[in-house]
Write a protein that holds these residues in place. Structure first.
Motif, PDB file in Angstrom:
ATOM      1  N   GLU A   1       0.829  -1.202   0.000  1.00 59.34           N
ATOM      2  CA  GLU A   1       0.000   0.000   0.000  1.00 59.34           C
ATOM      3  C   GLU A   1       0.867   1.257   0.000  1.00 59.34           C
ATOM      4  OE1 GLU A   1      -3.620   2.032   2.614  1.00 59.34           O
ATOM      5  OE2 GLU A   1      -2.814   0.053   3.143  1.00 59.34           O
ATOM      6  N   ALA A   2       1.948   1.248   0.786  1.00 58.63           N
ATOM      7  CA  ALA A   2       2.846   2.403   0.811  1.00 58.63           C
ATOM      8  C   ALA A   2       3.513   2.606  -0.544  1.00 58.63           C
ATOM      9  CB  ALA A   2       3.907   2.213   1.897  1.00 58.63           C
ATOM     10  N   SER A   3       3.872   1.509  -1.220  1.00 58.63           N
ATOM     11  CA  SER A   3       4.492   1.649  -2.540  1.00 58.63           C
ATOM     12  C   SER A   3       3.495   2.192  -3.557  1.00 58.63           C
ATOM     13  CB  SER A   3       5.051   0.301  -3.002  1.00 58.63           C
ATOM     14  OG  SER A   3       4.007  -0.623  -3.283  1.00 58.63           O
ATOM     15  N   ALA A   4       2.208   1.838  -3.411  1.00 58.43           N
ATOM     16  CA  ALA A   4       1.193   2.383  -4.314  1.00 58.43           C
ATOM     17  C   ALA A   4       1.048   3.888  -4.123  1.00 58.43           C
ATOM     18  CB  ALA A   4      -0.147   1.689  -4.073  1.00 58.43           C
ATOM     19  N   VAL A   5       1.162   4.352  -2.880  1.00 60.03           N
ATOM     20  CA  VAL A   5       1.093   5.796  -2.620  1.00 60.03           C
ATOM     21  C   VAL A   5       2.303   6.496  -3.231  1.00 60.03           C
ATOM     22  CG1 VAL A   5       1.038   7.548  -0.813  1.00 60.03           C
ATOM     23  CG2 VAL A   5      -0.275   5.447  -0.539  1.00 60.03           C
ATOM     24  N   LEU A   6       3.477   5.881  -3.114  1.00 57.13           N
ATOM     25  CA  LEU A   6       4.671   6.450  -3.742  1.00 57.13           C
ATOM     26  C   LEU A   6       4.497   6.547  -5.255  1.00 57.13           C
ATOM     27  CD1 LEU A   6       7.538   4.604  -1.805  1.00 57.13           C
ATOM     28  CD2 LEU A   6       7.058   7.051  -1.733  1.00 57.13           C
ATOM     29  N   TRP A   7       3.973   5.481  -5.855  1.00 58.87           N
ATOM     30  CA  TRP A   7       3.766   5.483  -7.305  1.00 58.87           C
ATOM     31  C   TRP A   7       2.803   6.598  -7.714  1.00 58.87           C
ATOM     32  CZ3 TRP A   7       5.436   2.800 -11.640  1.00 58.87           C
ATOM     33  CH2 TRP A   7       4.658   2.960 -12.787  1.00 58.87           C
ATOM     34  N   SER A   8       1.690   6.721  -7.001  1.00 58.20           N
ATOM     35  CA  SER A   8       0.695   7.732  -7.361  1.00 58.20           C
ATOM     36  C   SER A   8       1.262   9.140  -7.242  1.00 58.20           C
ATOM     37  CB  SER A   8      -0.539   7.583  -6.463  1.00 58.20           C
ATOM     38  OG  SER A   8      -1.150   6.321  -6.651  1.00 58.20           O
ATOM     39  N   ALA A   9       2.052   9.386  -6.191  1.00 59.08           N
ATOM     40  CA  ALA A   9       2.638  10.715  -6.019  1.00 59.08           C
ATOM     41  C   ALA A   9       3.642  11.017  -7.126  1.00 59.08           C
ATOM     42  CB  ALA A   9       3.308  10.814  -4.649  1.00 59.08           C
ATOM     43  N   GLY A  10       4.455  10.026  -7.501  1.00 54.27           N
ATOM     44  CA  GLY A  10       5.400  10.236  -8.590  1.00 54.27           C
ATOM     45  C   GLY A  10       4.711  10.420  -9.923  1.00 54.27           C
ATOM     46  N   ALA A  11       3.652   9.640 -10.183  1.00 53.41           N
ATOM     47  CA  ALA A  11       2.912   9.782 -11.435  1.00 53.41           C
ATOM     48  C   ALA A  11       2.247  11.144 -11.530  1.00 53.41           C
ATOM     49  CB  ALA A  11       1.867   8.671 -11.543  1.00 53.41           C
ATOM     50  N   ALA A  12       1.798  11.688 -10.402  1.00 49.52           N
ATOM     51  CA  ALA A  12       1.181  13.018 -10.411  1.00 49.52           C
ATOM     52  C   ALA A  12       2.193  14.091 -10.789  1.00 49.52           C
ATOM     53  CB  ALA A  12       0.575  13.316  -9.039  1.00 49.52           C
ATOM     54  N   VAL A  13       3.443  13.931 -10.366  1.00 48.61           N
ATOM     55  CA  VAL A  13       4.484  14.893 -10.748  1.00 48.61           C
ATOM     56  C   VAL A  13       4.735  14.825 -12.249  1.00 48.61           C
ATOM     57  CG1 VAL A  13       6.927  15.457 -10.489  1.00 48.61           C
ATOM     58  CG2 VAL A  13       5.561  14.893  -8.477  1.00 48.61           C
TER      59      VAL A  13
END
Length: 654
Positions: A169-181
């Motif tokens: 779940e934490a890695s999914a949050v990291l992915w989403s934040a990076g994709a938003a950038v």
């Protein structure tokens, strides 16, 4: 009066303050951050005060040097604590890298100890395929429907060597934040997007994913540098940081065993005992950073050929670097200076060494001066016996953009060369030399600061073509063999020269009155550039401008055709897929635009970024191979390292 710098703020503090703002205040946050950066500040003990206006003050209390709680930032305005000033101050301050928590406090129950993982070969990377638009950890985020029967069997626990659900779940949050950038680009990744990254970093650290957390903090730091117009900012650095963040987040859900331990990373890199060591000095180099730090680093070798360093770097710039070279080394009771140690030896007992080779200077370390060794004597002479191609391959693994942390190794090369002359480049003049095997190598200056001796020494060596030297240089990844020259044997063969500190004179050269000699043209000089830059350019364009700008570009058919003609069909497929993903926007039945597929675009971009890095490293390694064509022929996609090669696309060779 010099303004006091703001203290670092813990990531979770910044994230909480931004999340607590109303939607209206979030829209004003970026402007508030910019305005706050122009206001006067002063420090009083652990407190830094910002004068918001004539009547309002904003205080950041940082006991221990870090703002660790939300209540440590206070504002005197009428809207406090719900004002925008507190969040703006946190966003304007540098992000703190929090101390790692103890395993007893934060380790998940089912998480295995990375140190207990058995040694295993590195597993190939699992970069998402260009056609895969599913977020990397979507299955871990799925929730059970409310209507599910109560007797439904629980999901099976992850394998002992797999990531826990919390880590997925934490890695999914990291992915989403990076994709938003990537979606917004630097221009659109303001304080709110940065706060999302900081929250993701904090969550990842709590879930024992320090590598992903560090990558997210690096992205935030680079975003702030880019938006502030920092002259030291480079788009390539942000590309690497974003690819590291997305790649790490993706691999958490698929890795296992030793690969998972590497993907998780290590929060603390302690010095480990290494018993008694016999050290032989090699050379000393100046260290000057863009952040204003300066000092010296002395390289030594053990009796079995391992490289270690003794450094002294602190704020002070080039002036401190010049002074530290003649200060006593901080290691045991030795009275040697850094420059003296570079030509002498040490006998050390109770030695401690970090994973990257730095020698510790703890209380239990004892060191006494001992005899050194010439570069032509054992054990140092063995460093020059390894073929240049093997040395370049080892150094390339060390300087790789996506090297696994803790991989060790050094980026230094030890070569015997013959000077051919000077070569003019857009960045200045460099030396051209020929090493064993007939491979031409370009030797550039390590630092162009006029206070250091690098440039003057290189120009003097350019007046002595035909001179044979034993050199030490640092690998520069490029399509042609290239080093920054750090040290060399004296032209007379009597001693060694630290090219950053020692200054050659014309009397040291075979012909003191000779002018600078231009090197003869080398075969392939006019055609060394690979068309890989066509894909690299699109990857880099995405970062400052965002997905939408890349989608507005014209047809890339001609560029893809050129890549295929050069033997890079995978690059052509990735370029076509990246452009199509950026331009793809679907509409609903009423003709309204649907939200863009940020996860799918991030997957395409990550595949392209990792592929270009892998092929660039393959080009660099191939250039060091002796024989004709080393400088002119680019390897095919199959030559890229398995660890960073992108998945196969349409048109790829089988």
């Amino acid at each position: 009066m010099t303004a006091a710098p703001l203290p670092p703020v813990a990531p979770e503090v910044t994230a909480t303050l931004v999340e607590d703002l109303s939607p209206r205040l979030r829209k004003r946050l970026d402007a508030a951050v910019t305005k706050l950066g122009t206001r006067p500040t002063h420090r009083d003990g652990d407190t830094v005060t910002i004068a918001v206006d004539d009547d309002t003050e904003l205080r950041l209390h940082a006991p221990g040097g870090v703002v660790a709680t939300v209540d440590a930032i206070t504002c005197g305005c009428l809207l406090a604590p719900a004002c925008v000033h507190r969040a703006a101050a946190a966003c304007a301050a540098p992000a703190a890298d929090p101390a790692p928590e103890s395993a007893a406090e934060s380790a998940p129950d089912a998480a295995p100890d990375p140190a207990a993982q058995p040694a295993a070969p590195r597993v190939p990377d699992s970069t998402p395929a260009p056609g895969d638009t599913t977020p990397p950890t979507a299955p871990a985020l799925a929730t059970t429907p409310a209507s599910a029967p109560a007797t439904t069997a629980p999901a099976p626990a992850p394998a002992p060597d797999g990531a826990t659900p919390a880590q997925r779940e934490a890695s999914a949050v990291l992915w989403s934040a990076g994709a938003a950038v990537l979606e917004a680009g630097v221009a659109g990744a303001g304080a709110v997007a940065q706060a999302a990254l900081l929250r993701a970093a904090h969550t990842a650290r709590l879930r024992q994913l320090p590598r992903g957390a560090s990558a997210a903090l690096s992205v935030v730091t680079l975003l702030r540098a880019a938006r502030a117009g920092d002259p030291s900012y480079r788009t390539a650095d942000l590309v690497t940081a974003l690819a590291e963040l997305l790649g790490t987040a993706h691999r958490v859900g698929t890795a296992s065993g030793a690969e998972l331990a590497a993907v998780r990373g290590r929060a603390r890199r302690p010095y480990s005992p290494d018993g008694s060591l016999r050290l032989y000095g090699l050379f000393t180099e100046p260290v000057v950073t863009d952040s204003g730090h300066g000092g010296a680093r002395t390289w030594v070798a053990t009796a079995d050929g391992r490289l270690c360093t003794v450094g002294d770097v602190a704020p002070g710039g080039v002036g401190r670097a010049l002074g530290v070279a003649d200060r006593t080394v901080r290691l045991g009771d030795t009275a040697l200076t850094h420059r003296e140690l570079g030509r002498a030896g040490l006998a050390v007992s109770g030695a401690t060494v970090s994973p990257d080779g730095r020698l510790g200077a703890g209380k239990g370390v004892k060191a006494v001066t001992a005899r050194g060794a010439a570069w032509t004597e054992p054990p140092l002479a063995a460093l020059w016996e390894t073929p240049p191609a093997e040395q370049a391959a080892r150094a390339l693994r060390s300087v790789s953009r996506y090297a696994e942390p803790g991989g060790g190794g050094s980026d230094l090369l030890f070569l015997d060369v013959e000077i051919l002359g000077a070569v003019r480049e857009s960045a200045g003049t460099c030396l051209l030399a020929r090493c064993d095997g007939g491979v031409p190598v370009r030797l550039a200056v390590a630092d162009d600061d006029p206070a250091l001796a690098h440039r003057d020494n290189l120009m003097l060596l350019a007046t002595a073509p035909g001179t044979r030297l034993r050199i030490i240089g640092r690998l520069v990844p490029a399509p042609h063999p290239r080093l920054t020259l750090l040290a060399c044997s004296h032209p007379t063969g009597e001693s060694t020269i630290d090219l950053g500190f020692d200054r050659l004179s014309r009397a040291d050269l075979p012909d003191p009155g000779a002018p600078v000699h231009s090197a003869p043209a080398q075969p392939g000089d006019a055609g060394t550039e690979s068309p890989l830059h066509l894909l690299e350019r699109r990857v880099e364009q995405t970062v400052p401008a965002g997905r939408a700008t890349l989608g507005m570009l014209g047809d890339v058919t001609a560029e893809a055709r050129r890549l295929r003609r050069a033997g890079l069909p995978t690059a052509a497929g990735l370029l076509t897929a990246l452009r199509a993903s950026a331009a793809r926007r679907e509409r609903d039945l009423f003709g309204r635009l649907l939200p863009a597929d940020t996860d799918g675009f991030a997957a395409h971009w990550l595949a392209a970024a990792r592929y270009t890095a892998a092929v660039a490293e393959s080009l660099c390694a191939a250039a060091w191979e002796p024989g004709p064509g080393a400088l002119t022929h680019a390897p095919t996609a199959a030559a890229a390292p398995t660890q960073a090669t992108a998945p196969r696309t349409a048109g790829s060779p089988r």
